[in-house]
Design a protein around this motif. Sequence first.
Motif, PDB file in Angstrom:
ATOM      1  N   MET A  23       9.918 119.088 112.389  1.00  0.00           N
ATOM      2  CA  MET A  23       9.803 117.693 111.956  1.00  0.00           C
ATOM      3  C   MET A  23       9.143 117.555 110.584  1.00  0.00           C
ATOM      4  O   MET A  23       9.179 116.485 109.981  1.00  0.00           O
ATOM      5  N   LEU A  24       8.553 118.620 110.076  1.00  0.00           N
ATOM      6  CA  LEU A  24       7.900 118.568 108.770  1.00  0.00           C
ATOM      7  C   LEU A  24       8.855 118.227 107.629  1.00  0.00           C
ATOM      8  O   LEU A  24       8.426 117.723 106.597  1.00  0.00           O
ATOM      9  N   SER A  25      10.140 118.491 107.815  1.00  0.00           N
ATOM     10  CA  SER A  25      11.089 118.217 106.727  1.00  0.00           C
ATOM     11  C   SER A  25      11.138 116.734 106.387  1.00  0.00           C
ATOM     12  O   SER A  25      11.516 116.364 105.279  1.00  0.00           O
ATOM     13  N   PHE A  26      10.757 115.873 107.324  1.00  0.00           N
ATOM     14  CA  PHE A  26      10.702 114.438 107.037  1.00  0.00           C
ATOM     15  C   PHE A  26       9.565 114.106 106.074  1.00  0.00           C
ATOM     16  O   PHE A  26       9.595 113.090 105.400  1.00  0.00           O
ATOM     17  N   ALA A  27       8.568 114.968 105.994  1.00  0.00           N
ATOM     18  CA  ALA A  27       7.412 114.706 105.141  1.00  0.00           C
ATOM     19  C   ALA A  27       7.722 114.889 103.660  1.00  0.00           C
ATOM     20  O   ALA A  27       7.044 114.333 102.812  1.00  0.00           O
ATOM     21  N   ILE A  28       8.755 115.674 103.371  1.00  0.00           N
ATOM     22  CA  ILE A  28       9.103 115.950 101.977  1.00  0.00           C
ATOM     23  C   ILE A  28      10.547 115.506 101.726  1.00  0.00           C
ATOM     24  O   ILE A  28      11.473 116.282 101.930  1.00  0.00           O
ATOM     25  N   PRO A  29      10.749 114.259 101.317  1.00  0.00           N
ATOM     26  CA  PRO A  29      12.118 113.771 101.086  1.00  0.00           C
ATOM     27  C   PRO A  29      12.855 114.624 100.050  1.00  0.00           C
ATOM     28  O   PRO A  29      12.285 115.034  99.041  1.00  0.00           O
ATOM     29  N   GLY A  30      14.125 114.896 100.327  1.00  0.00           N
ATOM     30  CA  GLY A  30      14.939 115.696  99.415  1.00  0.00           C
ATOM     31  C   GLY A  30      14.796 117.177  99.652  1.00  0.00           C
ATOM     32  O   GLY A  30      15.746 117.852  99.999  1.00  0.00           O
ATOM     33  N   LEU A  68      20.187 121.710 111.664  1.00  0.00           N
ATOM     34  CA  LEU A  68      21.085 121.597 110.516  1.00  0.00           C
ATOM     35  C   LEU A  68      21.600 120.177 110.284  1.00  0.00           C
ATOM     36  O   LEU A  68      21.901 119.805 109.159  1.00  0.00           O
ATOM     37  N   ILE A  69      21.709 119.394 111.353  1.00  0.00           N
ATOM     38  CA  ILE A  69      22.246 118.041 111.229  1.00  0.00           C
ATOM     39  C   ILE A  69      21.156 117.126 110.659  1.00  0.00           C
ATOM     40  O   ILE A  69      20.082 116.995 111.248  1.00  0.00           O
ATOM     41  N   PRO A  70      21.438 116.504 109.509  1.00  0.00           N
ATOM     42  CA  PRO A  70      20.431 115.625 108.899  1.00  0.00           C
ATOM     43  C   PRO A  70      20.021 114.476 109.831  1.00  0.00           C
ATOM     44  O   PRO A  70      20.854 113.875 110.503  1.00  0.00           O
ATOM     45  N   GLY A  71      18.725 114.220 109.890  1.00  0.00           N
ATOM     46  CA  GLY A  71      18.201 113.127 110.697  1.00  0.00           C
ATOM     47  C   GLY A  71      17.936 113.462 112.148  1.00  0.00           C
ATOM     48  O   GLY A  71      17.361 112.670 112.882  1.00  0.00           O
ATOM     49  N   MET A  72      18.335 114.636 112.594  1.00  0.00           N
ATOM     50  CA  MET A  72      18.156 115.013 114.003  1.00  0.00           C
ATOM     51  C   MET A  72      16.843 115.772 114.246  1.00  0.00           C
ATOM     52  O   MET A  72      16.567 116.178 115.369  1.00  0.00           O
ATOM     53  N   ASP A  73      16.050 115.941 113.205  1.00  0.00           N
ATOM     54  CA  ASP A  73      14.805 116.699 113.338  1.00  0.00           C
ATOM     55  C   ASP A  73      13.813 116.067 114.305  1.00  0.00           C
ATOM     56  O   ASP A  73      12.896 116.740 114.761  1.00  0.00           O
TER      57      ASP A  73
END
Length: 95
Positions: A23-30, A68-73
Motif C-alpha cells: 500500500m506504500l505506493s499510494f504514498a508516492i504519486p507517480g 500490478l493492477i493500478p488502484g488495487m493496492d
Amino acid sequence: MTEEKDPKYRNLLLGILFDGIGMLSFAIPGIGEFSDVIWAPIAGWLMTRLYKGRVGQAAGLITFAEELIPGMDVVPTFTLTWIYTYLLSKKKSNK
C-alpha cells in the motif's frame, strides 16, 4: 517453553507488514505505480513461501496480479489469505 510448529501468528504479522508495503505506493504519486512493477513479483513469491500448496500458488498469482493492477493496492491479499487459511478453511474442514 514450547515452540509453536504452526506459523499462524507469524504469517499474520508478516502478512500485515507485506500488505502495508504494497500500500506504500499510494504514498508516492507517480513513482508508486512504478514500484508496483518491482513489488508484484516479490509479493507473489513471498505469498508462495508463506502458504504452501494450492492455496499458496493461487494466492501468489492473485497477489502478483493485484499488485500490478493500478488502484488495487488497497486490497490486503496477504491478510485475506490468512483469514481464508486459518479461519474459513478450518470451519469447512470441521463440518
